[in-house]
Structures are given as C-alpha cells and as structure tokens.
Write a protein that holds these residues in place. Sequence first.
Motif, PDB file in Angstrom:
ATOM      1  N   UNK A 179       0.827  -1.216   0.000  1.00  0.00           N
ATOM      2  CA  UNK A 179       0.000   0.000   0.000  1.00  0.00           C
ATOM      3  C   UNK A 179       0.859   1.263   0.000  1.00  0.00           C
ATOM      4  N   UNK A 180       2.097   1.169   0.566  1.00  0.00           N
ATOM      5  CA  UNK A 180       2.976   2.339   0.584  1.00  0.00           C
ATOM      6  C   UNK A 180       3.460   2.681  -0.828  1.00  0.00           C
ATOM      7  N   UNK A 181       3.807   1.618  -1.584  1.00  0.00           N
ATOM      8  CA  UNK A 181       4.263   1.866  -2.954  1.00  0.00           C
ATOM      9  C   UNK A 181       3.123   2.358  -3.834  1.00  0.00           C
ATOM     10  N   UNK A 182       1.898   1.849  -3.544  1.00  0.00           N
ATOM     11  CA  UNK A 182       0.760   2.207  -4.384  1.00  0.00           C
ATOM     12  C   UNK A 182       0.109   3.515  -3.967  1.00  0.00           C
ATOM     13  N   UNK A 183       0.484   4.020  -2.802  1.00  0.00           N
ATOM     14  CA  UNK A 183      -0.159   5.234  -2.285  1.00  0.00           C
ATOM     15  C   UNK A 183      -0.133   6.417  -3.257  1.00  0.00           C
ATOM     16  N   UNK A 184       0.995   6.669  -3.964  1.00  0.00           N
ATOM     17  CA  UNK A 184       0.995   7.836  -4.871  1.00  0.00           C
ATOM     18  C   UNK A 184       0.114   7.666  -6.106  1.00  0.00           C
ATOM     19  N   UNK A 185      -0.261   6.397  -6.442  1.00  0.00           N
ATOM     20  CA  UNK A 185      -0.923   6.150  -7.718  1.00  0.00           C
ATOM     21  C   UNK A 185      -2.215   6.936  -7.907  1.00  0.00           C
ATOM     22  N   UNK A 225       5.738  17.027 -14.381  1.00  0.00           N
ATOM     23  CA  UNK A 225       6.780  16.084 -13.950  1.00  0.00           C
ATOM     24  C   UNK A 225       7.322  16.410 -12.561  1.00  0.00           C
ATOM     25  N   UNK A 226       7.677  17.671 -12.248  1.00  0.00           N
ATOM     26  CA  UNK A 226       8.154  17.950 -10.878  1.00  0.00           C
ATOM     27  C   UNK A 226       7.147  17.570  -9.799  1.00  0.00           C
ATOM     28  N   UNK A 227       5.858  17.824 -10.037  1.00  0.00           N
ATOM     29  CA  UNK A 227       4.851  17.462  -9.035  1.00  0.00           C
ATOM     30  C   UNK A 227       4.750  15.951  -8.884  1.00  0.00           C
ATOM     31  N   UNK A 228       4.828  15.235  -9.998  1.00  0.00           N
ATOM     32  CA  UNK A 228       4.768  13.773  -9.948  1.00  0.00           C
ATOM     33  C   UNK A 228       5.984  13.212  -9.213  1.00  0.00           C
ATOM     34  N   UNK A 229       7.154  13.827  -9.420  1.00  0.00           N
ATOM     35  CA  UNK A 229       8.367  13.351  -8.756  1.00  0.00           C
ATOM     36  C   UNK A 229       8.225  13.406  -7.233  1.00  0.00           C
ATOM     37  N   UNK A 230       7.583  14.430  -6.719  1.00  0.00           N
ATOM     38  CA  UNK A 230       7.399  14.555  -5.268  1.00  0.00           C
ATOM     39  C   UNK A 230       6.552  13.396  -4.749  1.00  0.00           C
ATOM     40  N   UNK A 231       5.472  13.105  -5.481  1.00  0.00           N
ATOM     41  CA  UNK A 231       4.605  11.995  -5.071  1.00  0.00           C
ATOM     42  C   UNK A 231       5.354  10.667  -5.140  1.00  0.00           C
ATOM     43  N   UNK A 232       6.151  10.506  -6.193  1.00  0.00           N
ATOM     44  CA  UNK A 232       6.922   9.269  -6.366  1.00  0.00           C
ATOM     45  C   UNK A 232       7.946   9.115  -5.246  1.00  0.00           C
ATOM     46  N   UNK A 233       8.581  10.206  -4.872  1.00  0.00           N
ATOM     47  CA  UNK A 233       9.589  10.178  -3.804  1.00  0.00           C
ATOM     48  C   UNK A 233       8.982   9.685  -2.493  1.00  0.00           C
ATOM     49  N   UNK A 264       8.985   5.502   1.449  1.00  0.00           N
ATOM     50  CA  UNK A 264       8.221   4.692   2.403  1.00  0.00           C
ATOM     51  C   UNK A 264       8.533   3.211   2.224  1.00  0.00           C
ATOM     52  N   UNK A 265       8.616   2.750   0.983  1.00  0.00           N
ATOM     53  CA  UNK A 265       8.926   1.347   0.713  1.00  0.00           C
ATOM     54  C   UNK A 265      10.341   1.010   1.180  1.00  0.00           C
ATOM     55  N   UNK A 266      11.276   1.899   0.873  1.00  0.00           N
ATOM     56  CA  UNK A 266      12.675   1.682   1.249  1.00  0.00           C
ATOM     57  C   UNK A 266      12.816   1.578   2.763  1.00  0.00           C
ATOM     58  N   UNK A 267      12.176   2.499   3.499  1.00  0.00           N
ATOM     59  CA  UNK A 267      12.323   2.560   4.948  1.00  0.00           C
ATOM     60  C   UNK A 267      11.577   1.432   5.649  1.00  0.00           C
ATOM     61  N   UNK A 268      10.284   1.351   5.406  1.00  0.00           N
ATOM     62  CA  UNK A 268       9.471   0.351   6.116  1.00  0.00           C
ATOM     63  C   UNK A 268       9.851  -1.066   5.687  1.00  0.00           C
ATOM     64  N   UNK A 269      10.076  -1.274   4.397  1.00  0.00           N
ATOM     65  CA  UNK A 269      10.472  -2.606   3.920  1.00  0.00           C
ATOM     66  C   UNK A 269      11.796  -3.032   4.509  1.00  0.00           C
ATOM     67  N   UNK A 270      12.747  -2.083   4.622  1.00  0.00           N
ATOM     68  CA  UNK A 270      14.045  -2.409   5.212  1.00  0.00           C
ATOM     69  C   UNK A 270      13.924  -2.814   6.669  1.00  0.00           C
TER      70      UNK A 270
END
Length: 598
Positions: A183-189, A266-274, A279-285
């Motif tokens: 759900x963290x990875x899909x949250x920005x979608x 694109x800049x606005x999308x990058x913020x959402x992607x970040x 979240x995936x990097x931190x919580x998954x780790x």
Amino acid sequence: MPILVSAMSSRPSHPLQRLFTYSREYRGQIWQASFCSVLNKLFDLAPPALIGLAVDVVVEQQDSLIAQYGITDIRNQFIALSVLTFIVWSLESVFEYAYDRLWRNLAQNIQHKLRLNAYDHLQDLDLAFFENRSTGSLMSVLNDDINQLERFLDRGANEVLQVITTVIIIGGVFFVLAPSVAWMAMLPMPFVMWGAIAFQKLLAPRYAEVRERVSLLNSRLSNNLSGITTIKSFTAEAYESDRICQESLGYSQSNQRAIALSAAFIPLIRILILIGFTATLLYGGLITVDGQLAVGTYSVLVFLTQRLLWPLTRLGETLDQYQRAMASTNRVMNLLDTPITLHPGNHRLPMSQVQGDIRFEDVTFAYDNGQPVTEHLTLKIPAGKTIAIVGSTGSGKSTLVKLLLRFYEVQQGRITLDGINLQALDPQDLRQAIGLVSQDVFLFHGTVAENIAYGSFGASREAIRAAAKVAEAHDFIENLVSGYDTIVGERGQKLSGGQRQRIAIARAVLKNPPILVLDEATSAVDNETEAAIQRSLEKITQNRTTIAIAHRLSTIRNADRIYVMEYGQLVEWGTHEELLERNGLYAGLWRVQMGEKL
C-alpha cells in the motif's frame, strides 16, 4: 469517396473515440501492437525478479527458491539464472522490435488514409467552402495536424499501454509478496492519476489554441509566398515581415502558455513518487531486518518500486503528445464532418453522346444567402452554336459558368444539358463534357507537356504537339530552353500571361470537349497575342457549343447570339448588328470601347 466518421448528430464527442471509430479497419493491427507492448513490458519487468533470485541464492544458497525446484548446486543455480536472464532479455528485445514496428506502421497507415480521405473530402466540397477559408489553414490540417497524430501513435500510445501494464503487474506482485508494504508503494498512484486527468482538462483548451495559431501562421506564410511579386513591387517586405512576426509570436506565446502548465507536471509527480519510494525503502528495510521479509524479496520490492513509479514521470511528455494529438484529431475530424452539399446524380452521359444544348430556366442564385447574383434568369444555348455573354463587372457573367460546371448549386430554377437536369447528372460526366479556358490560368509545377496533357493524362507526345499547334503555342514552346520538357514553375510563373493562356487553350483542344467555355480568355493579353489566340479559337469553336464571356466586345462580334447582362438579369440579346441597331446597353459599351464616347 471519403469515409465519413458519422453523422454530425451522432458522432462520438471525444476525439479519441472519433479516432477509434474512424480507424475501425485497423483494429486487428492495433490489437497486435498492444499485445506486443504488453509482452515487452512483462519481460522488461522480469530483471528485478532475477536480481532478487540471485540475492536469494547468495544468502540462502542450498535453501534458495531455485533449490526448491531441484537445482541444489550453487554453480548450477547461477547457470540457470544466466540462461533465464538471456531468454528474458532476448524476448524483451524481440517484442520491443515487434511493437515498435507495428505501432509505427500503424501510424503511417492511419495518417496516410486520413490525409487521403481528408483531401478527397475537400475535393468534394463546393467552392464556397474554399472561398471562406485560407489555403494555409487547410494545409495546416492536411499536413501539420495529421503529422501530430502520427507522432502520438508512433510513441505515445505504447507509453500509455506500458504504464498501465506496469501498474497492474507490479501492483499484483506487491500484494502477493508483501501486502503490508504494497500500500505504501501504491499510495501515490491515485494522486498521479488524478493529477494526469486534471492536467489533461487544463491542457486541452491551450493546445486547441496552439493548433489554431499554427493554422493562422501557415495561412499567412502561404499567402505571402503566393503573393511575393506583389510584396516586392510595393516594397512591403518590412510590413509583411512584421505581420509574420506577429503571427509567429502569437503561436510561440500560445505554446508557452501550454508549456508553462505541462512542464509543471513532472516535478509534481516526482514529489509523489519520492514519498512512495522512500516509504517502501524505509518500512520494507525495517521489516526485513526483523526477519518478516526475505532479503531477496526486499531487493525485488525496492527495484520494482522504482520500476513502478519512475516511468510515471514520462506521463508528462506522453500527456503533452496526447493533448496535441487530440487537438489535431478534432480539427481533422471536423473537416471530414463538413457536409457535402453537392450531391452526385446517377444519370450517366458519356462525352461522346453530348450534343451541347444548354438551357438556364428561371435560375436564381446568391452567394452565402446574400443578394441574388442572378435572378429568374432564362437563356438558351443551342447545340453547336457560339453565344457570348457580356455585361459590366459584377453583372453575374462568371457566375453562370460556375453554375454550369456545378461548382455551386442553383437555389431556384434549373439548368439542363440536352434536356437533362444538371443535378441528375454525374458531375464527372458533366465536367468531362466541358472545356474551360479562363482568364486566371492555373498551370501546375511541371513540364509544358504535362500541363497541356492535364486532364488527358494518357495523351501521346504527338497529340500534345498537335494541340499546341492549333493553339498557336508550338513555336514559342520550341524556343524554350527544353522545349516541351521545360519546367514552367509554380503557377506557370516562368511563362508570360499570353504563353500561359495559349497552353490553357492547347489543354482544351487536347481534351476535345463538345462544350467550350471561354471566360475572359483574352482580356489580360496584348493585341498581338490576342490576335493569335483569336485565330486558334476560331478553329476550335467550330462544330461545338461555345460560351464566350468577354469584356472586349471585338472578340465576340461574330457570335451567333450575344446576351447582355446587368444586375443578374438579361437585358438584351441578339446578334452584334441587331444590338447596335437597338442602341441600348450593348451599343453604349461598343461605342466606349471603339473610342466614340468617353
């Protein structure tokens, strides 16, 4: 005949729907291209899974996922992974080649069909359509707008499909491997999709303005290039440069307004992607360190998160292409939806059967519902006779020619040829039977021979020469640099007015129609050229119905009958001598031209 999208009342409202409806015959090719795009993306998404398997082999060794399938030796596990990697990358390349070729060929096929159908549809429209629009704006639709659509089909359609495939596949993998992280990875979608739709709605009117602006610019450029002689003769270069500058600036500014919005995507999308990636990097780790998630699985999730979210940054470019293409599609489809007012009759009349008896019966006609140019006009043109129509400028003389050729439809009354209503005749048969020589001669860029043979495309060189001799054009043609193979230039600009006129007469001679129409055929030439043209006309008017419209009364004095028009009506008719004896309008015009009266 062009394939129309649908009736105006029932056509799809969205340009993409209109495009799909129009492209029905290419749906098989569309499905093939779409299938290859999806398969390419499937194999493109496989390498992160292979990396995860490799990490799993390093960490778990004999207990790895591959070992569960009977390959326990670590060396053999890596060999199996290498073979699998080679197969996956090869299939990805194969399907990339397949989808790229299919989409690009599809783009070529659709743009080719669309351009031809739009051009064919244009040819079926009446002259009023062209008189109300500039050549440059129509060129913009036939060239620039259709090319814009081609560019989107080349790349944009594949991009959209692959983004959708990526979201579905990776989203499914996430929920299978690690539902708590998915759900963290899909949250920005949802926010990305909402942003794309919002930007689309904002961009649509801006790109519609861009298409209109480029149409105006093309129109100005086309008009100026056609009138370059006038521009130079009036030393108006600076004035026209300024006007081009204004149109170009308007186009540039409309593009800048669209870019200002599309560039922010694109800049606005990058913020959402970040946010999703972090979240995936931190919580998954953290849950991997706690032992709740395998190291290989975590590696796959990190790679897949990047593969899921970063391609969304290309949505800005794809959205930009899409909006430009949809604005262009609307303009092309609107052209195809322009109703054809000239309805072809089904009565066939081969040229060999035409006698040439023409009658105008109570004809009334007005341009654009304005004042009638002709009103309750009735006149008879017997077969095989030469009649002349004279009158002051604006009296309706040339309008009769346009009505006879069915460039316009009469609004009241009827015109008949050999007793058949023109509206019942096939326009091709009607126009094949008529040879038109007008004051404004149009020569196409090509050779002299090609221009004489225009409309009689299979004519031999001997027939072309014979026609030129009758038109008294052979001698001057032979003196040209390459004779009959001399390039005349656009609109015949390398030739004099008299030379162009004689080539037009040769063209009519070669066509050999039973009806000849001379619309001010000698009004723009010198006396010597006029005499030469008159000699040739005397030869070709024999044994055929001839309608001569003229200002120079000396050229029609031998006509079998002369009709005098004023304000769209016949005021006098008779032979030259009868009209002079009547001492009416014709006699007055004659005295003026003969210098007897100021």
